[in-house]
Design a protein around this motif. Structure first.
Motif, PDB file in Angstrom:
ATOM      1  N   LYS A 125     -45.105   6.919 -12.149  1.00  0.00           N
ATOM      2  CA  LYS A 125     -43.696   6.607 -12.370  1.00  0.00           C
ATOM      3  C   LYS A 125     -42.715   7.696 -11.951  1.00  0.00           C
ATOM      4  CE  LYS A 125     -44.617   3.274 -16.038  1.00  0.00           C
ATOM      5  NZ  LYS A 125     -45.228   2.383 -15.151  1.00  0.00           N
ATOM      6  N   SER A 126     -43.227   8.926 -11.719  1.00  0.00           N
ATOM      7  CA  SER A 126     -42.321  10.003 -11.315  1.00  0.00           C
ATOM      8  C   SER A 126     -43.110  11.153 -10.684  1.00  0.00           C
ATOM      9  CB  SER A 126     -41.540  10.534 -12.528  1.00  0.00           C
ATOM     10  OG  SER A 126     -42.409  11.243 -13.399  1.00  0.00           O
ATOM     11  N   GLN A 127     -42.390  12.008  -9.992  1.00  0.00           N
ATOM     12  CA  GLN A 127     -42.999  13.214  -9.430  1.00  0.00           C
ATOM     13  C   GLN A 127     -43.491  14.108 -10.553  1.00  0.00           C
ATOM     14  OE1 GLN A 127     -43.159  13.732  -5.918  1.00  0.00           O
ATOM     15  NE2 GLN A 127     -44.767  15.053  -6.688  1.00  0.00           N
ATOM     16  N   GLN A 128     -42.714  14.188 -11.614  1.00  0.00           N
ATOM     17  CA  GLN A 128     -43.087  15.018 -12.757  1.00  0.00           C
ATOM     18  C   GLN A 128     -44.409  14.541 -13.356  1.00  0.00           C
ATOM     19  OE1 GLN A 128     -40.176  15.186 -15.887  1.00  0.00           O
ATOM     20  NE2 GLN A 128     -41.437  16.474 -17.180  1.00  0.00           N
ATOM     21  N   GLU A 129     -44.585  13.228 -13.471  1.00  0.00           N
ATOM     22  CA  GLU A 129     -45.841  12.694 -14.017  1.00  0.00           C
ATOM     23  C   GLU A 129     -47.025  13.084 -13.141  1.00  0.00           C
ATOM     24  OE1 GLU A 129     -47.818   8.450 -15.411  1.00  0.00           O
ATOM     25  OE2 GLU A 129     -46.309   8.415 -13.813  1.00  0.00           O
ATOM     26  N   LEU A 130     -46.901  12.918 -11.832  1.00  0.00           N
ATOM     27  CA  LEU A 130     -47.989  13.263 -10.914  1.00  0.00           C
ATOM     28  C   LEU A 130     -48.280  14.763 -10.953  1.00  0.00           C
ATOM     29  CD1 LEU A 130     -50.076  12.627  -8.751  1.00  0.00           C
ATOM     30  CD2 LEU A 130     -48.209  12.670  -7.056  1.00  0.00           C
ATOM     31  N   ASP A 131     -47.248  15.573 -10.888  1.00  0.00           N
ATOM     32  CA  ASP A 131     -47.440  17.026 -10.920  1.00  0.00           C
ATOM     33  C   ASP A 131     -48.113  17.463 -12.228  1.00  0.00           C
ATOM     34  OD1 ASP A 131     -46.150  17.016  -8.472  1.00  0.00           O
ATOM     35  OD2 ASP A 131     -44.316  17.969  -9.207  1.00  0.00           O
ATOM     36  N   GLN A 132     -47.720  16.846 -13.335  1.00  0.00           N
ATOM     37  CA  GLN A 132     -48.310  17.190 -14.627  1.00  0.00           C
ATOM     38  C   GLN A 132     -49.779  16.783 -14.687  1.00  0.00           C
ATOM     39  OE1 GLN A 132     -46.323  18.885 -17.040  1.00  0.00           O
ATOM     40  NE2 GLN A 132     -48.401  19.375 -17.695  1.00  0.00           N
ATOM     41  N   LEU A 133     -50.116  15.626 -14.113  1.00  0.00           N
ATOM     42  CA  LEU A 133     -51.521  15.201 -14.060  1.00  0.00           C
ATOM     43  C   LEU A 133     -52.358  16.183 -13.239  1.00  0.00           C
ATOM     44  CD1 LEU A 133     -51.118  11.341 -13.694  1.00  0.00           C
ATOM     45  CD2 LEU A 133     -52.220  12.554 -15.599  1.00  0.00           C
ATOM     46  N   VAL A 134     -51.805  16.636 -12.115  1.00  0.00           N
ATOM     47  CA  VAL A 134     -52.530  17.617 -11.276  1.00  0.00           C
ATOM     48  C   VAL A 134     -52.764  18.884 -12.080  1.00  0.00           C
ATOM     49  CG1 VAL A 134     -52.301  19.108  -9.249  1.00  0.00           C
ATOM     50  CG2 VAL A 134     -51.764  16.669  -9.060  1.00  0.00           C
ATOM     51  N   GLN A 135     -51.765  19.324 -12.824  1.00  0.00           N
ATOM     52  CA  GLN A 135     -51.925  20.549 -13.621  1.00  0.00           C
ATOM     53  C   GLN A 135     -52.906  20.316 -14.775  1.00  0.00           C
ATOM     54  OE1 GLN A 135     -48.302  22.494 -14.787  1.00  0.00           O
ATOM     55  NE2 GLN A 135     -49.287  23.601 -16.439  1.00  0.00           N
ATOM     56  N   ASP A 136     -52.745  19.228 -15.504  1.00  0.00           N
ATOM     57  CA  ASP A 136     -53.574  18.982 -16.685  1.00  0.00           C
ATOM     58  C   ASP A 136     -55.018  18.647 -16.336  1.00  0.00           C
ATOM     59  OD1 ASP A 136     -51.251  19.368 -18.144  1.00  0.00           O
ATOM     60  OD2 ASP A 136     -51.006  17.244 -18.664  1.00  0.00           O
ATOM     61  N   LYS A 137     -55.227  17.853 -15.315  1.00  0.00           N
ATOM     62  CA  LYS A 137     -56.573  17.362 -15.003  1.00  0.00           C
ATOM     63  C   LYS A 137     -57.329  18.237 -14.014  1.00  0.00           C
ATOM     64  CE  LYS A 137     -55.517  13.947 -17.637  1.00  0.00           C
ATOM     65  NZ  LYS A 137     -55.940  13.990 -19.032  1.00  0.00           N
ATOM     66  N   LEU A 138     -56.593  18.914 -13.096  1.00  0.00           N
ATOM     67  CA  LEU A 138     -57.247  19.731 -12.080  1.00  0.00           C
ATOM     68  C   LEU A 138     -57.002  21.230 -12.276  1.00  0.00           C
ATOM     69  CD1 LEU A 138     -56.547  17.531  -8.916  1.00  0.00           C
ATOM     70  CD2 LEU A 138     -58.617  17.610 -10.344  1.00  0.00           C
ATOM     71  N   GLY A 139     -56.118  21.588 -13.188  1.00  0.00           N
ATOM     72  CA  GLY A 139     -55.839  22.986 -13.446  1.00  0.00           C
ATOM     73  C   GLY A 139     -55.078  23.679 -12.338  1.00  0.00           C
ATOM     74  N   VAL A 140     -54.318  22.906 -11.558  1.00  0.00           N
ATOM     75  CA  VAL A 140     -53.569  23.471 -10.438  1.00  0.00           C
ATOM     76  C   VAL A 140     -52.077  23.362 -10.735  1.00  0.00           C
ATOM     77  CG1 VAL A 140     -53.015  23.272  -7.981  1.00  0.00           C
ATOM     78  CG2 VAL A 140     -55.352  22.829  -8.782  1.00  0.00           C
ATOM     79  N   THR A 141     -51.409  24.509 -10.736  1.00  0.00           N
ATOM     80  CA  THR A 141     -49.970  24.547 -10.936  1.00  0.00           C
ATOM     81  C   THR A 141     -49.295  24.557  -9.569  1.00  0.00           C
ATOM     82  OG1 THR A 141     -50.313  25.804 -12.948  1.00  0.00           O
ATOM     83  CG2 THR A 141     -48.079  25.823 -12.025  1.00  0.00           C
ATOM     84  N   LEU A 142     -48.321  23.710  -9.426  1.00  0.00           N
ATOM     85  CA  LEU A 142     -47.621  23.608  -8.125  1.00  0.00           C
ATOM     86  C   LEU A 142     -46.303  24.351  -8.170  1.00  0.00           C
ATOM     87  CD1 LEU A 142     -48.311  19.825  -7.612  1.00  0.00           C
ATOM     88  CD2 LEU A 142     -49.508  21.734  -6.602  1.00  0.00           C
TER      89      LEU A 142
END
Length: 182
Positions: free
Chosen positions: A165-182
């Motif tokens: 639903k948003s860029q923030q949601e995708l970025d947060q999933l990448v951080q939470d699930k993959l441990g990668v901060t963008l």
């Protein structure tokens, strides 16, 4: 060395950002696929199926892939896929090689329209074709869109079903699930 080769598979296929109006050569290169080195399947990993490349390149065996990787299952006829496409293009731009992306064009009868869709939305990373729904059962695809998050060991650590639903949601999933901060 295998991790480096796997990184090169996806990184070499779309490391350059493509503007909203890429040249045909740049767009075709962005959709190209390179073979990944063969690896044993991983428990809870991507399915052990090979899919043809939407652009130029060989078939790719999903079980060979390692992350951090975001796999997006989409189709050009899917309205919600069109809604989330800008977030995936932006993730690729922001990731700077820290996260790889792979698209799977799912149950799509018009591959020429799929290529056009990827170009129009700046999805400048490799895409595979799953015309026969080979990932349907292993990933429990009810329909596109679906986004899977794969860690460095090749395990699918999370599957997001439905539209992002948003860029923030995708970025947060990448951080939470993959441990990668963008």
């Amino acid at each position: 060395m295998p991790a480096v080769a796997a990184s090169l598979f996806l990184a070499a296929c779309g490391a350059e950002a493509i503007s909203s109006a890429p040249s045909p050569e740049a767009a075709e290169q962005a959709l190209a696929c390179e073979a990944a080195p063969s690896k044993p399947p991983v428990s809870n990993g991507l399915p052990d199926v090979s899919l043809p490349c939407l652009g130029d390149g060989p078939d790719i065996r999903l079980a060979d892939l390692r992350g951090p990787l975001v796999v997006n299952v989409w189709a050009q006829w899917c309205g919600p896929c069109r809604e989330e496409a800008p977030y995936l293009a932006e993730l690729q731009r922001k990731a700077g090689g820290k996260v790889k992306l792979l698209g799977i064009d799912y149950a799509d009868p018009r591959s020429e329209l799929a290529v056009q869709f990827a170009r129009e939305h700046g999805l400048a990373y490799p895409h595979l074709v799953d015309a026969e729904k080979a990932v349907q059962q292993p990933l429990k695809v009810g329909g596109p869109p679906l986004t899977a998050f794969v860690d460095e060991d090749g395990k699918v650590v999370y599957v997001h079903r439905g539209v992002l639903k948003s860029q923030q949601e995708l970025d947060q999933l990448v951080q939470d699930k993959l441990g990668v901060t963008l």
